[in-house]
Motif scaffolding. Structure first.
Motif, mmCIF file in Angstrom:
data_model
loop_
_atom_site.group_PDB
_atom_site.id
_atom_site.type_symbol
_atom_site.label_atom_id
_atom_site.label_comp_id
_atom_site.label_asym_id
_atom_site.label_seq_id
_atom_site.Cartn_x
_atom_site.Cartn_y
_atom_site.Cartn_z
ATOM 1 N N ILE A 1 -26.469 15.055 74.254
ATOM 2 C CA ILE A 1 -27.720 15.717 73.544
ATOM 3 C C ILE A 1 -29.102 14.922 74.167
ATOM 4 O O ILE A 1 -30.118 15.364 74.135
ATOM 5 N N SER A 2 -28.947 13.429 74.018
ATOM 6 C CA SER A 2 -30.104 12.743 74.457
ATOM 7 C C SER A 2 -30.538 12.962 75.827
ATOM 8 O O SER A 2 -31.860 12.914 76.124
ATOM 9 N N LYS A 3 -29.599 13.703 76.349
ATOM 10 C CA LYS A 3 -30.269 13.840 78.442
ATOM 11 C C LYS A 3 -30.484 15.302 78.152
ATOM 12 O O LYS A 3 -30.964 16.106 79.354
ATOM 13 N N GLY A 4 -30.508 16.140 76.831
ATOM 14 C CA GLY A 4 -30.986 17.514 76.911
ATOM 15 C C GLY A 4 -29.960 18.552 77.640
ATOM 16 O O GLY A 4 -30.516 19.632 78.034
ATOM 17 N N LYS A 5 -28.731 18.307 77.714
ATOM 18 C CA LYS A 5 -27.798 19.321 78.305
ATOM 19 C C LYS A 5 -26.874 19.948 76.770
ATOM 20 O O LYS A 5 -26.432 21.037 77.591
ATOM 21 N N ARG B 1 -26.753 20.838 72.728
ATOM 22 C CA ARG B 1 -27.639 21.179 71.291
ATOM 23 C C ARG B 1 -26.488 21.399 70.464
ATOM 24 O O ARG B 1 -25.337 22.257 70.580
ATOM 25 N N ILE C 1 -26.383 23.557 77.399
ATOM 26 C CA ILE C 1 -27.567 24.395 77.879
ATOM 27 C C ILE C 1 -27.464 24.694 79.113
ATOM 28 O O ILE C 1 -27.572 23.779 79.978
ATOM 29 N N GLU D 1 -28.760 25.411 82.635
ATOM 30 C CA GLU D 1 -30.050 25.078 83.590
ATOM 31 C C GLU D 1 -30.979 26.376 84.018
ATOM 32 O O GLU D 1 -31.902 26.103 84.162
#
Length: 76
Positions: free
Chosen positions: A40-44, A46, A72, A74
């Motif tokens: 989650i912190s890497k934006g991968k 949610r 998520i 890309e």
């Protein structure tokens, strides 16, 4: 299990409930939440908003395990 195993599974399934991760990896829910928080912190990944219930009236679902997580893509 390592983070790359979790990543691969999430990429394959795209959206998965925490209980499914617990069953698939045979790992404690809190340990999985810790690994998921890295993605989650890497934006991968949610965390999806929780629904009020799973859609049935049996009331047997543990609300803590009905958390949904989504990889998520890309491409989006």
């Amino acid at each position: 299990m390592i983070l790359s195993d979790l990543r691969s599974y999430l990429q394959q399934q795209h959206r998965v409930a925490l209980i499914d991760l617990v069953n698939h990896f045979g790992t404690d829910a809190d340990a999985l939440r810790g690994m998921l928080s890295k993605w989650i912190s890497k934006g991968k990944v949610r965390k999806m908003p929780l629904e009020s219930s799973c859609g049935t009236s049996c009331c047997k679902c543990d609300p803590a395990l009905t958390e949904l997580y989504e990889w998520i893509d890309e491409k989006n």
